[in-house]
Design a protein around this motif. Structure first.
Motif, PDB file in Angstrom:
ATOM      1  N   UNK A 225       0.832  -1.213   0.000  1.00  0.00           N
ATOM      2  CA  UNK A 225       0.000   0.000   0.000  1.00  0.00           C
ATOM      3  C   UNK A 225       0.860   1.254   0.000  1.00  0.00           C
ATOM      4  N   UNK A 226       2.047   1.179   0.594  1.00  0.00           N
ATOM      5  CA  UNK A 226       2.943   2.335   0.616  1.00  0.00           C
ATOM      6  C   UNK A 226       3.455   2.666  -0.783  1.00  0.00           C
ATOM      7  N   UNK A 227       3.551   1.664  -1.636  1.00  0.00           N
ATOM      8  CA  UNK A 227       4.031   1.887  -3.004  1.00  0.00           C
ATOM      9  C   UNK A 227       2.902   2.247  -3.956  1.00  0.00           C
ATOM     10  N   UNK A 228       1.667   2.103  -3.498  1.00  0.00           N
ATOM     11  CA  UNK A 228       0.513   2.290  -4.369  1.00  0.00           C
ATOM     12  C   UNK A 228       0.442   3.686  -5.002  1.00  0.00           C
ATOM     13  N   UNK A 229       0.611   4.783  -4.244  1.00  0.00           N
ATOM     14  CA  UNK A 229       0.502   6.108  -4.872  1.00  0.00           C
ATOM     15  C   UNK A 229       1.482   6.318  -6.024  1.00  0.00           C
ATOM     16  N   UNK A 230       2.731   5.898  -5.847  1.00  0.00           N
ATOM     17  CA  UNK A 230       3.717   6.058  -6.916  1.00  0.00           C
ATOM     18  C   UNK A 230       3.372   5.217  -8.135  1.00  0.00           C
ATOM     19  N   UNK A 231       2.898   4.002  -7.884  1.00  0.00           N
ATOM     20  CA  UNK A 231       2.563   3.121  -9.000  1.00  0.00           C
ATOM     21  C   UNK A 231       1.316   3.616  -9.739  1.00  0.00           C
ATOM     22  N   UNK A 232       0.373   4.214  -9.019  1.00  0.00           N
ATOM     23  CA  UNK A 232      -0.794   4.806  -9.672  1.00  0.00           C
ATOM     24  C   UNK A 232      -0.364   5.996 -10.529  1.00  0.00           C
ATOM     25  N   UNK A 233       0.502   6.829  -9.977  1.00  0.00           N
ATOM     26  CA  UNK A 233       0.990   7.990 -10.725  1.00  0.00           C
ATOM     27  C   UNK A 233       1.749   7.560 -11.982  1.00  0.00           C
ATOM     28  N   UNK A 234       2.459   6.457 -11.891  1.00  0.00           N
ATOM     29  CA  UNK A 234       3.221   5.932 -13.021  1.00  0.00           C
ATOM     30  C   UNK A 234       2.294   5.409 -14.117  1.00  0.00           C
ATOM     31  N   UNK A 235       1.193   4.767 -13.707  1.00  0.00           N
ATOM     32  CA  UNK A 235       0.293   4.126 -14.676  1.00  0.00           C
ATOM     33  C   UNK A 235      -0.757   5.071 -15.233  1.00  0.00           C
TER      34      UNK A 235
END
Length: 418
Positions: A225-235
């Protein structure tokens, strides 16, 4: 590949339909003829009302069906679907839905053409597409619309649109809704895996969160969940090109699962309190989603973790957890004669803990709430002489969560400062 089309009663005029795939065109009054030219289906089903089948439009010398049949019978396996209902009743709609679905078999590939459809048929086609994808594993190759009303009046060219991306939004929405409501992220991760390499990290995060929740791995959930914001921004930039509204759905995913985020949940020296807060959020999440077994399991583990925080111990060390569970069970192990054979190393410190805090935890563990025993009852599937009734378990779980919230407040866990 098959195609399914609708034929109306209008007096159709010649126009040059442009290929939606970007090359070629075809002049015809009937879009079905252009469809066959562009997509080369082996079979074309044409849905016909009795009027379209038997009555010629005003000014025409033959019916639309007869005219279309002459144009196409040598080009494609033409299959008329007769007696399409012309009324608007619920029974008529279901009959039409059945006609649509009967055209297709398991695993078929199909194009839906809604150019000459009428009344509610385009909506019904959308519903049928969603249904057939699930029930018969049908692969939808296109949802085609020849937009005659948007033709270029100077060139008489008519654009043709593939509306399938709009249908895919339904698929993305359903998968996202399933993940938000249940924690099952398989469908959403599958869509992301197949979308674009730029969405692969997000797919892995969704998988990680879903699997962590399913298998009671709170540390994994917090880390993913901590990595979720960055991965959403990337996708997001990639997804917004194909399914623009899905970006808003991703914002909902981030909102719902972002509350679990913690980059280093195993670092008890700096993140012990933050980890406890997020674990309690998961307990409440499980209960809200009807996943009572997981809620009770994690709630039971939360209590010794809380005591590890109290004594600044690593909550992942089994010896530490055993020691804390001994405290929760009274702090002493006695033989049959009542003689103490072992005493917790932390019993004296525990005795100096504020009375209210001790009472709360003792009541939760083995007193009024008896969480430890309730968890065992559930995990052993009720295989005991006097198992609790399902409704009693649900009610007791609700009370336990209320008490856990009271514990969090008493221990000042809501304060994020360490």
């Amino acid at each position: 590949m098959k195609a399914i089309s609708f034929l109306g009663f209008n007096n159709y005029q010649d126009t040059t339909y442009l290929n939606p795939m970007g090359f070629g065109n075809y002049k015809t009054p009937f879009f079905q003829e252009a469809l066959v030219e562009f997509y080369k289906p082996e079979t074309l089903y044409v849905l016909l009302t009795k009027t379209v089948e038997t009555v010629a439009p005003t000014g025409a010398t033959e019916t639309n069906w007869e005219a279309l049949r002459k144009r196409l019978e040598a080009k494609v396996d033409l299959q008329p679907v007769y007696n399409v209902p012309e009324a608007h009743s619920t029974a008529d709609i279901w009959q039409l839905f059945e006609m649509l679905t009967n055209c297709l078999q398991e695993g078929d590939r199909v194009i839906f053409d809604i150019t000459h459809s009428f009344r509610s048929l385009p909506v019904l086609a959308l519903i049928a597409i969603s249904y057939l994808r699930v029930v018969r594993n049908v692969k939808i190759e296109g949802l085609i619309y020849g937009a005659f009303e948007a033709k270029n009046k100077e060139t008489n060219e008519t654009p043709t649109f593939d509306l399938l991306p709009m249908v895919s939004l339904l698929e993305w929405t359903t998968a996202t809704d399933q993940f938000i409501k249940t924690g099952n992220g398989q469908a959403l991760a599958t869509l992301l895996h197949s979308s674009n390499p730029s969405t692969e990290n997000l797919a892995k995060s969704i998988d990680g969160i879903a699997q962590g929740l399913q298998l009671l791995r709170p540390m994994d959930v917090m880390r993913e969940a901590a990595m979720l914001p960055n991965h959403i921004a990337e996708a997001a930039p990639v997804i917004s090109q194909s399914v623009p509204p899905f970006v808003s759905l991703l914002e909902r995913v981030e909102k719902d699962y972002g509350k679990f985020c913690l980059a280093n949940p195993k670092d008890y020296t700096t993140n012990a309190k933050a980890s406890l807060i997020r674990q309690l959020e998961m307990v409440k999440w499980y209960a809200a989603k009807g996943q009572t077994v997981q809620a009770l399991s994690l709630a039971r583990e939360w209590l010794p973790s809380l005591l590890c925080y109290r004594f600044q111990l690593d909550p992942l060390d089994k010896a530490n957890r055993d020691e804390m569970e001994l405290l929760l069970s009274g702090g002493k192990i006695k033989d049959k004669e009542g003689n103490t054979i072992r005493e917790s190393l932390y019993l004296e410190q525990w005795s100096n803990t504020p009375k209210k805090q001790k009472k709360q935890l003792n009541n939760l563990w083995g007193g009024d709430f008896n969480l430890a025993n309730l968890r065992n009852d559930v995990l052993h599937s009720g295989f005991r002489k006097n198992p609790k009734k399902a409704e009693d378990i649900l009610e007791q779980t609700r009370k336990i969560i209320e008490e856990l919230n009271a514990v969090a407040a008493e221990w000042k866990l809501a304060d994020e400062t360490q």
